[in-house]
Design a protein around this motif. Structure first.
Motif, PDB file in Angstrom:
ATOM      1  N   GLU A  53       0.820  -1.214   0.000  1.00 13.74           N
ATOM      2  CA  GLU A  53       0.000   0.000   0.000  1.00 13.74           C
ATOM      3  C   GLU A  53       0.854   1.264   0.000  1.00 13.74           C
ATOM      4  O   GLU A  53       0.500   2.275  -0.602  1.00 13.74           O
ATOM      5  CB  GLU A  53      -0.917  -0.013   1.220  1.00 13.74           C
ATOM      6  N   THR A  54       2.023   1.220   0.684  1.00 12.08           N
ATOM      7  CA  THR A  54       2.934   2.363   0.710  1.00 12.08           C
ATOM      8  C   THR A  54       4.329   1.899   0.290  1.00 12.08           C
ATOM      9  O   THR A  54       4.659   0.719   0.396  1.00 12.08           O
ATOM     10  CB  THR A  54       3.036   2.985   2.116  1.00 12.08           C
ATOM     11  N   PHE A  55       5.135   2.846  -0.151  1.00 18.10           N
ATOM     12  CA  PHE A  55       6.499   2.501  -0.550  1.00 18.10           C
ATOM     13  C   PHE A  55       7.326   2.033   0.641  1.00 18.10           C
ATOM     14  O   PHE A  55       8.163   1.150   0.507  1.00 18.10           O
ATOM     15  CB  PHE A  55       7.187   3.679  -1.239  1.00 18.10           C
ATOM     16  N   LYS A  56       7.106   2.610   1.819  1.00 12.83           N
ATOM     17  CA  LYS A  56       7.881   2.206   2.994  1.00 12.83           C
ATOM     18  C   LYS A  56       7.613   0.758   3.366  1.00 12.83           C
ATOM     19  O   LYS A  56       8.537   0.017   3.707  1.00 12.83           O
ATOM     20  CB  LYS A  56       7.593   3.137   4.175  1.00 12.83           C
ATOM     21  N   ASP A  57       6.353   0.325   3.279  1.00 13.87           N
ATOM     22  CA  ASP A  57       6.025  -1.080   3.544  1.00 13.87           C
ATOM     23  C   ASP A  57       6.668  -1.987   2.496  1.00 13.87           C
ATOM     24  O   ASP A  57       7.174  -3.064   2.806  1.00 13.87           O
ATOM     25  CB  ASP A  57       4.512  -1.294   3.546  1.00 13.87           C
ATOM     26  N   ALA A  58       6.662  -1.538   1.251  1.00 14.10           N
ATOM     27  CA  ALA A  58       7.264  -2.326   0.177  1.00 14.10           C
ATOM     28  C   ALA A  58       8.770  -2.457   0.380  1.00 14.10           C
ATOM     29  O   ALA A  58       9.343  -3.528   0.187  1.00 14.10           O
ATOM     30  CB  ALA A  58       6.953  -1.696  -1.178  1.00 14.10           C
ATOM     31  N   VAL A  59       9.430  -1.365   0.790  1.00 18.87           N
ATOM     32  CA  VAL A  59      10.875  -1.405   1.056  1.00 18.87           C
ATOM     33  C   VAL A  59      11.173  -2.388   2.183  1.00 18.87           C
ATOM     34  O   VAL A  59      12.073  -3.224   2.079  1.00 18.87           O
ATOM     35  CB  VAL A  59      11.410   0.005   1.410  1.00 18.87           C
ATOM     36  N   SER A  60      10.405  -2.337   3.252  1.00 19.68           N
ATOM     37  CA  SER A  60      10.628  -3.221   4.397  1.00 19.68           C
ATOM     38  C   SER A  60      10.478  -4.691   4.012  1.00 19.68           C
ATOM     39  O   SER A  60      11.314  -5.520   4.375  1.00 19.68           O
ATOM     40  CB  SER A  60       9.659  -2.884   5.527  1.00 19.68           C
ATOM     41  N   ASP A  61       9.429  -5.022   3.257  1.00 18.06           N
ATOM     42  CA  ASP A  61       9.234  -6.409   2.830  1.00 18.06           C
ATOM     43  C   ASP A  61      10.339  -6.865   1.883  1.00 18.06           C
ATOM     44  O   ASP A  61      10.807  -7.997   1.963  1.00 18.06           O
ATOM     45  CB  ASP A  61       7.882  -6.568   2.150  1.00 18.06           C
ATOM     46  N   THR A  62      10.743  -5.991   0.996  1.00 22.35           N
ATOM     47  CA  THR A  62      11.799  -6.333   0.046  1.00 22.35           C
ATOM     48  C   THR A  62      13.111  -6.608   0.773  1.00 22.35           C
ATOM     49  O   THR A  62      13.823  -7.565   0.457  1.00 22.35           O
ATOM     50  CB  THR A  62      11.982  -5.195  -0.978  1.00 22.35           C
ATOM     51  N   ILE A  63      13.435  -5.812   1.764  1.00 19.36           N
ATOM     52  CA  ILE A  63      14.678  -5.995   2.514  1.00 19.36           C
ATOM     53  C   ILE A  63      14.641  -7.291   3.321  1.00 19.36           C
ATOM     54  O   ILE A  63      15.648  -7.997   3.416  1.00 19.36           O
ATOM     55  CB  ILE A  63      14.962  -4.759   3.388  1.00 19.36           C
ATOM     56  N   LYS A  64      13.479  -7.652   3.864  1.00 17.26           N
ATOM     57  CA  LYS A  64      13.359  -8.932   4.569  1.00 17.26           C
ATOM     58  C   LYS A  64      13.665 -10.101   3.635  1.00 17.26           C
ATOM     59  O   LYS A  64      14.354 -11.051   4.006  1.00 17.26           O
ATOM     60  CB  LYS A  64      11.958  -9.090   5.158  1.00 17.26           C
ATOM     61  N   GLU A  65      13.162 -10.024   2.417  1.00 15.39           N
ATOM     62  CA  GLU A  65      13.423 -11.074   1.441  1.00 15.39           C
ATOM     63  C   GLU A  65      14.910 -11.125   1.068  1.00 15.39           C
ATOM     64  O   GLU A  65      15.499 -12.194   0.940  1.00 15.39           O
ATOM     65  CB  GLU A  65      12.568 -10.853   0.193  1.00 15.39           C
ATOM     66  N   LEU A  66      15.521  -9.962   0.914  1.00 16.99           N
ATOM     67  CA  LEU A  66      16.948  -9.916   0.588  1.00 16.99           C
ATOM     68  C   LEU A  66      17.796 -10.503   1.710  1.00 16.99           C
ATOM     69  O   LEU A  66      18.788 -11.186   1.449  1.00 16.99           O
ATOM     70  CB  LEU A  66      17.391  -8.485   0.298  1.00 16.99           C
ATOM     71  N   GLN A  67      17.418 -10.243   2.955  1.00 13.30           N
ATOM     72  CA  GLN A  67      18.171 -10.800   4.083  1.00 13.30           C
ATOM     73  C   GLN A  67      18.136 -12.318   4.051  1.00 13.30           C
ATOM     74  O   GLN A  67      19.140 -12.974   4.338  1.00 13.30           O
ATOM     75  CB  GLN A  67      17.615 -10.268   5.408  1.00 13.30           C
ATOM     76  N   SER A  68      17.012 -12.884   3.674  1.00 12.75           N
ATOM     77  CA  SER A  68      16.906 -14.330   3.543  1.00 12.75           C
ATOM     78  C   SER A  68      17.831 -14.843   2.428  1.00 12.75           C
ATOM     79  O   SER A  68      18.526 -15.846   2.591  1.00 12.75           O
ATOM     80  CB  SER A  68      15.455 -14.711   3.243  1.00 12.75           C
ATOM     81  N   GLN A  69      17.850 -14.147   1.305  1.00 11.75           N
ATOM     82  CA  GLN A  69      18.717 -14.542   0.191  1.00 11.75           C
ATOM     83  C   GLN A  69      20.193 -14.418   0.570  1.00 11.75           C
ATOM     84  O   GLN A  69      21.007 -15.270   0.195  1.00 11.75           O
ATOM     85  CB  GLN A  69      18.422 -13.688  -1.035  1.00 11.75           C
ATOM     86  N   ILE A  70      20.542 -13.373   1.307  1.00 12.52           N
ATOM     87  CA  ILE A  70      21.936 -13.174   1.740  1.00 12.52           C
ATOM     88  C   ILE A  70      22.362 -14.301   2.669  1.00 12.52           C
ATOM     89  O   ILE A  70      23.468 -14.821   2.572  1.00 12.52           O
ATOM     90  CB  ILE A  70      22.111 -11.801   2.403  1.00 12.52           C
TER      91      ILE A  70
END
Length: 100
Positions: free
Chosen positions: A73-90
């Motif tokens: 719904e907001t860019f900040k929520d999208a950034v937070s979810d995207t970073i969580k996914e990246l942490q898993s990949q890292i």
């Protein structure tokens, strides 16, 4: 570490860039093998009110690049979810890089 922002159908926002850099800072501090981040913001046409603001982040590291994106719904929520996914990949990448 280099950070590049790209906006598609969205006006540039210094506040959003600052928020994103703050969220990415712990990743860069803990993972010195990551050399660059490309961050993409765009608005997509959806029928749902809970999605539409899309954030994609691509990290340059040894091996294949890491990429994640989310639509919220907001860019900040999208950034937070995207970073969580990246942490898993890292975390998975670090397990593969371990030297013996």
């Amino acid at each position: 570490m280099k950070t590049i922002f790209e906006y598609h159908d969205v006006s540039q926002s210094d506040a959003l860039e600052t928020f994103t850099k703050e969220k990415l800072e712990p990743i860069f501090n803990r993972n010195e093998f990551i050399i660059r981040a490309d961050i993409f913001f765009k608005i997509e046409n959806t029928s749902s009110d809970e999605t539409g603001k899309k954030c994609g982040i691509r990290l340059s590291a040894p091996g294949p690049r890491l990429f994640a994106e989310s639509s919220k719904e907001t860019f900040k929520d999208a950034v937070s979810d995207t970073i969580k996914e990246l942490q898993s990949q890292i975390r998975k990448r670090k397990e593969q890089i371990k030297t013996y």
